[in-house]
Design a protein around this motif. Structure first.
Motif, PDB file in Angstrom:
ATOM      1  N   TYR A  89      -2.968   2.833 -12.482  1.00  0.00           N
ATOM      2  CA  TYR A  89      -3.491   4.112 -11.987  1.00  0.00           C
ATOM      3  C   TYR A  89      -4.995   4.129 -12.219  1.00  0.00           C
ATOM      4  CZ  TYR A  89      -3.155   9.286 -11.430  1.00  0.00           C
ATOM      5  OH  TYR A  89      -3.262  10.589 -11.016  1.00  0.00           O
TER       6      TYR A  89
ATOM      7  N   CYS B  38      -4.147   2.024  -8.113  1.00  0.00           N
ATOM      8  CA  CYS B  38      -3.626   3.042  -7.196  1.00  0.00           C
ATOM      9  C   CYS B  38      -4.119   4.408  -7.645  1.00  0.00           C
ATOM     10  CB  CYS B  38      -2.094   3.023  -7.152  1.00  0.00           C
ATOM     11  SG  CYS B  38      -1.317   3.673  -8.649  1.00  0.00           S
TER      12      CYS B  38
ATOM     13  N   SER C  42      -2.947   8.798  -7.135  1.00  0.00           N
ATOM     14  CA  SER C  42      -1.720   9.547  -6.808  1.00  0.00           C
ATOM     15  C   SER C  42      -1.563   9.651  -5.287  1.00  0.00           C
ATOM     16  CB  SER C  42      -1.754  10.936  -7.442  1.00  0.00           C
ATOM     17  OG  SER C  42      -2.878  11.643  -6.986  1.00  0.00           O
TER      18      SER C  42
ATOM     19  N   ALA D 119      -0.205   5.734  -4.286  1.00  0.00           N
ATOM     20  CA  ALA D 119       0.640   4.942  -5.198  1.00  0.00           C
ATOM     21  C   ALA D 119       1.905   4.429  -4.507  1.00  0.00           C
ATOM     22  CB  ALA D 119       1.008   5.780  -6.425  1.00  0.00           C
ATOM     23  N   ILE D 120       2.483   5.239  -3.637  1.00  0.00           N
ATOM     24  CA  ILE D 120       3.722   4.822  -2.965  1.00  0.00           C
ATOM     25  C   ILE D 120       3.423   3.602  -2.090  1.00  0.00           C
ATOM     26  CG2 ILE D 120       5.421   5.527  -1.207  1.00  0.00           C
ATOM     27  CD1 ILE D 120       5.229   8.365  -2.426  1.00  0.00           C
TER      28      ILE D 120
ATOM     29  N   VAL E 263       2.697   0.406  -4.172  1.00  0.00           N
ATOM     30  CA  VAL E 263       3.903  -0.187  -4.764  1.00  0.00           C
ATOM     31  C   VAL E 263       4.770  -0.813  -3.667  1.00  0.00           C
ATOM     32  CG1 VAL E 263       6.071   0.391  -5.963  1.00  0.00           C
ATOM     33  CG2 VAL E 263       3.878   1.169  -6.876  1.00  0.00           C
ATOM     34  N   GLU E 264       4.819  -0.188  -2.498  1.00  0.00           N
ATOM     35  CA  GLU E 264       5.596  -0.784  -1.397  1.00  0.00           C
ATOM     36  C   GLU E 264       5.034  -2.149  -0.992  1.00  0.00           C
ATOM     37  OE1 GLU E 264       7.418   3.176   0.789  1.00  0.00           O
ATOM     38  OE2 GLU E 264       5.522   2.356   1.503  1.00  0.00           O
TER      39      GLU E 264
ATOM     40  N   TRP F 191       7.937   8.941 -10.562  1.00  0.00           N
ATOM     41  CA  TRP F 191       7.951   9.568  -9.220  1.00  0.00           C
ATOM     42  C   TRP F 191       7.885   8.499  -8.134  1.00  0.00           C
ATOM     43  CZ3 TRP F 191       3.578  10.168  -5.703  1.00  0.00           C
ATOM     44  CH2 TRP F 191       3.878  10.972  -4.601  1.00  0.00           C
ATOM     45  N   VAL F 192       7.049   7.479  -8.352  1.00  0.00           N
ATOM     46  CA  VAL F 192       6.920   6.410  -7.354  1.00  0.00           C
ATOM     47  C   VAL F 192       8.249   5.645  -7.234  1.00  0.00           C
ATOM     48  CG1 VAL F 192       5.723   4.255  -6.796  1.00  0.00           C
ATOM     49  CG2 VAL F 192       4.419   6.208  -7.606  1.00  0.00           C
ATOM     50  N   THR F 193       8.887   5.383  -8.344  1.00  0.00           N
ATOM     51  CA  THR F 193      10.196   4.715  -8.296  1.00  0.00           C
ATOM     52  C   THR F 193      11.193   5.548  -7.505  1.00  0.00           C
ATOM     53  OG1 THR F 193       9.901   3.496 -10.351  1.00  0.00           O
ATOM     54  CG2 THR F 193      12.178   3.953  -9.712  1.00  0.00           C
TER      55      THR F 193
ATOM     56  N   GLN G 276      10.570   7.616  -5.167  1.00  0.00           N
ATOM     57  CA  GLN G 276      10.193   7.647  -3.742  1.00  0.00           C
ATOM     58  C   GLN G 276      10.415   6.318  -3.037  1.00  0.00           C
ATOM     59  OE1 GLN G 276       9.047  10.612  -2.181  1.00  0.00           O
ATOM     60  NE2 GLN G 276       9.762  11.318  -4.164  1.00  0.00           N
ATOM     61  N   THR G 277      10.270   5.225  -3.787  1.00  0.00           N
ATOM     62  CA  THR G 277      10.302   3.895  -3.153  1.00  0.00           C
ATOM     63  C   THR G 277      11.578   3.123  -3.453  1.00  0.00           C
ATOM     64  OG1 THR G 277       9.273   2.893  -5.090  1.00  0.00           O
ATOM     65  CG2 THR G 277       7.786   3.634  -3.332  1.00  0.00           C
TER      66      THR G 277
END
Ligand code: 13P
Ligand code: SF4
Length: 313
Positions: A117, A132, A134, A137-138, A141-142, A161-163, A165-166
């Motif tokens: 971050y 990344c 906020s 970040a998605i 990570v993708e 949160w990213v986990t 979402q992804t």
């Protein structure tokens, strides 16, 4: 300060800005007076892009230290100043470079892909594969290699949160934002009960328990779009209180309600709020406090930042 004195200070800041060929960049959490005098107000990602684009000689960065440091990493030839050198960040503090280096060394066989971050020091960025914010970040990570485990540092809440979402499992550094974890399920449920028709927008640095109560979870800049676009009139904003000034300007017809913590009606970041107009004036006058960096470390920290900027275009 009297109104006349405030006007004089503003005028002098604008004159100094001209004289120094400076640009004033401000984060969404800055005090209203700073937001109103800035050339650009935005989130960490927008500010990094603005810092990359500017042709000013001096960047007066009204935010916290890691943000000004990022601007310096991208622009080594420019003078980067910030109003108060003590404007740090609890997330940055929670991940010391020696600890991250030792962890990576101890777990060398795992060959972690380190996603960090932007709320981190240059020395920590220098140990990372990609940075990344906020706001991206998605996406970051993708795009991470599928065949390597990810270490996500230092915000465990943003990471979770990213986990979610992804679907990408990651290991999280044990860090958090001291302010965003002060919002609790009880404090946010309490304000929802007072405004049953309100929608809730929350920053991903909040805990899972709080994020579950939100209609939207996003970066500070995306909150602007959300508040403009939602048909709801009442919006509970669960992040640092400075955000409400920006949102009220962008969505004047909306009724914005600050998300409370258990002990406070609205939440100010003690680091962000160190900056004042007087300190900005002094920084432009004296070109101090200035951000300086060891050139070798700066180069190492630049690569993962540039990777992020490339992936975010
Ligand atoms: P944004 O990048 O969403 O503005 O967040 C920065 C920050 O420090 C949040 O606490
Ligand atoms: Fe850091 Fe939290 Fe302040 Fe943002 S609000 S600058 S994450 S301490």
């Amino acid at each position: 300060m009297t109104t006349a004195a405030a006007t004089d200070l503003r005028t002098e800041i604008l004159e100094l800005k001209e004289k120094r060929n400076a640009v004033i960049l401000a984060h969404n959490y800055q005090i209203p007076e700073i937001q109103d005098i800035a050339d650009y107000v935005g989130d960490s990602l927008g500010l990094a892009f603005r810092a990359q684009e500017t042709d000013a000689d001096v960047i007066a960065f009204c935010g916290v230290h890691f943000m000004a440091e990022t601007a310096k990493i991208i622009n080594p030839e420019k003078t980067v100043i910030l109003p108060d050198a003590n404007a740090g960040c609890s997330l940055e503090e929670s991940c010391q470079p020696e600890d991250l280096a030792a962890f990576l060394e101890e777990n060398r066989e795992k060959n972690y892909y380190v996603v960090t971050y932007i709320n981190s020091s240059a020395a920590v960025k220098a140990l990372s594969d990609v940075i990344c914010t906020s706001g991206n970040a998605i996406r970051i990570v993708e795009e991470a290699p599928k065949d390597r485990p990810i270490l996500f540092a230092p915000d465990q809440n943003l990471g979770a949160w990213v986990t979610q979402q992804t679907g990408r499992e990651m290991e999280y550094w044990n860090g958090n934002c001291y302010l965003h974890v002060e919002f609790t399920r009880e404090s946010i449920q309490g304000i929802k009960d007072q405004y049953p028709d309100a929608v809730v927008v929350a920053h991903p640095e909040c805990t899972t328990a709080v994020r579950l109560l939100a209609d939207e979870v996003c970066s500070t800049e995306k909150m602007v779009d959300f508040c403009r676009d939602t048909p709801a009139k009442n919006i509970i904003v669960v992040t640092e209180a400075g955000m409400l000034h920006r949102l009220q300007k962008e969505a004047p017809e909306k009724n914005l309600i600050p998300g409370p913590t258990d002990h406070c009606a609205c939440a100010d970041c003690r680091f962000m709020k160190l900056n004042t107009l007087e300190k900005l004036h002094s920084a432009l006058e004296n070109l101090k406090p200035e951000v300086t960096l060891d050139p070798e470390m700066r180069e190492k920290a630049k690569a993962p930042i540039m990777r992020m900027l490339e992936l975010s275009k």
